[in-house]
Design a protein around this motif. Sequence first.
Motif, PDB file in Angstrom:
ATOM      1  N   THR A   1      20.816  50.992  89.249  1.00  0.00           N
ATOM      2  CA  THR A   1      19.565  50.354  89.678  1.00  0.00           C
ATOM      3  C   THR A   1      18.390  51.309  89.522  1.00  0.00           C
ATOM      4  O   THR A   1      17.307  50.929  89.055  1.00  0.00           O
ATOM      5  CB  THR A   1      19.682  49.897  91.142  1.00  0.00           C
ATOM      6  N   ASN A   2      18.598  52.584  89.901  1.00  0.00           N
ATOM      7  CA  ASN A   2      17.549  53.592  89.753  1.00  0.00           C
ATOM      8  C   ASN A   2      17.170  53.781  88.287  1.00  0.00           C
ATOM      9  O   ASN A   2      15.987  53.942  87.956  1.00  0.00           O
ATOM     10  CB  ASN A   2      18.012  54.925  90.342  1.00  0.00           C
TER      11      ASN A   2
ATOM     12  N   ALA B   1      17.378  51.550  85.957  1.00  0.00           N
ATOM     13  CA  ALA B   1      16.609  50.371  85.542  1.00  0.00           C
ATOM     14  C   ALA B   1      15.155  50.501  85.998  1.00  0.00           C
ATOM     15  O   ALA B   1      14.217  50.178  85.243  1.00  0.00           O
ATOM     16  CB  ALA B   1      17.239  49.104  86.115  1.00  0.00           C
ATOM     17  N   ASN B   2      14.956  50.988  87.232  1.00  0.00           N
ATOM     18  CA  ASN B   2      13.591  51.184  87.740  1.00  0.00           C
ATOM     19  C   ASN B   2      12.865  52.270  86.944  1.00  0.00           C
ATOM     20  O   ASN B   2      11.674  52.140  86.638  1.00  0.00           O
ATOM     21  CB  ASN B   2      13.632  51.562  89.223  1.00  0.00           C
TER      22      ASN B   2
ATOM     23  N   SER C   1      29.828  52.037  94.691  1.00  0.00           N
ATOM     24  CA  SER C   1      28.531  51.590  95.212  1.00  0.00           C
ATOM     25  C   SER C   1      27.427  52.575  94.842  1.00  0.00           C
ATOM     26  O   SER C   1      26.320  52.175  94.452  1.00  0.00           O
ATOM     27  CB  SER C   1      28.599  51.425  96.730  1.00  0.00           C
TER      28      SER C   1
ATOM     29  N   SER D   1      26.583  52.179  91.261  1.00  0.00           N
ATOM     30  CA  SER D   1      25.762  50.972  91.072  1.00  0.00           C
ATOM     31  C   SER D   1      24.302  51.248  91.446  1.00  0.00           C
ATOM     32  O   SER D   1      23.378  50.752  90.790  1.00  0.00           O
ATOM     33  CB  SER D   1      26.313  49.825  91.917  1.00  0.00           C
ATOM     34  N   GLN D   2      24.100  52.067  92.507  1.00  0.00           N
ATOM     35  CA  GLN D   2      22.734  52.417  92.890  1.00  0.00           C
ATOM     36  C   GLN D   2      22.065  53.264  91.826  1.00  0.00           C
ATOM     37  O   GLN D   2      20.870  53.103  91.542  1.00  0.00           O
ATOM     38  CB  GLN D   2      22.737  53.165  94.230  1.00  0.00           C
TER      39      GLN D   2
ATOM     40  N   ASP E   1      23.315  55.340  81.079  1.00  0.00           N
ATOM     41  CA  ASP E   1      23.810  53.972  81.294  1.00  0.00           C
ATOM     42  C   ASP E   1      25.196  53.806  80.692  1.00  0.00           C
ATOM     43  O   ASP E   1      26.082  53.187  81.297  1.00  0.00           O
ATOM     44  CB  ASP E   1      22.847  52.958  80.669  1.00  0.00           C
TER      45      ASP E   1
END
Length: 406
Positions: free
Chosen positions: A64-65, A67-68, A57, A60-61, A350
């Motif tokens: 996401t970070n 991607a931002n 998890s 995965s965060q 990534d």
Amino acid sequence: MRISTNSMYAASSTQLGTLQTQLARTQMQLSTNKKLLAPSDDPIASARALEVTQSQSINSQFATNRANARSSLSQEEVVLSGVQSLIQDVQGIAVAAGGGTNAAADRTTYANELQGRLDDLIALANSSDGNGGYVFSGFRSSTPPFVKNGAAVDYNGDQGEVQLQVAGARKLAINDAGSSVFTGIATANGTFATAANPSNTGTGVVSSGSVVNPSALTGRNYSLDFAVTNTGATTYTITDQSAAPPVAMVSGASYLAGQAITVAGQQFDIKGTPGDGDQFTVKPSDRQSLFTTVSKLIDTLRAPATTDKEKATLDKGLQDAIGNLALGLDNVLAVRSSVGSRMKELDSLDSIGSDIDLQYAATLSGLQDLDIVSAISMFSQQTQTLQAAQKTFTSISGLSLFNYIS
């Protein structure tokens, strides 16, 4: 040993219940493809699976970070690309405006065009980040970073860089403060600046110069004072103005137009004809914003250039503007290169994150996933066992002593 009917029924019912429970559990494992239906099935494996799930998890965060972060840096890259193109346009206009055939009307036209470019530059510097904020405001993202204040442009942001956790041990800046992109840019050649005294009467134009001996640099202020003798010869004196009192380093040197002059590792030349009492200065470079550079270029082009002195001032102003624009462009390219490096690092992270996620998935599979072949075999065996138990129970329950009494 005597077995009562009640005991027989109780034992058979318990055994049937146990077999049905085992069969139901195997059926649940097959339907979920999980061998661990409850932590009690294997406490050690369950605890390990929980740890791996939490790590997955977090990974995965991080994704996401990243991607931002990539979104923010991509937005900045687009703006910096626009700024680069605009500066190159302004450089082209400055070179064209320096053409010897330009009349006052031509220079005014160039100045008007540059005013539009200046407004475009301010608009780019105030670009939105797509989230209701501004790209170059630092931590003060809701505040427009650059505001016109008369002829000047003030920076209202701060020096903050927003850091985002993009990996377990890596934080990445996802923005650059506007002050590092548009302001505080070295002038002249980046080390020292040459200038003519506004009260000069001659036509001398001093070049921007360059550093020829870095170890000899002192960071002090120097002046060149010219004198014209009765015979018409022109000489100059170099004075260290930072000394107290000022100290003459060179006295009565003969002036030759275009000849290199070296002071404390700094070399430049003066062309034209300096007048008696004319003065030129050499001092460490100042810093100014891109907006100031363009504004000064506009003022230079709007100023009259009819006399020899005014033409010399125009030449020097254009020379300084072209040099300052080059340094401004170098600064923008350096920031853009930094943005590109961070985006490349995100690509690398990534790839690593994807490999880690696969490793977590494989670990969880080994801890939780069911061996389908073994489970189906077990299910078949349990089904047959239950059916056999049911049949034997039916047979036993049908036995009675009365069946043998005739």
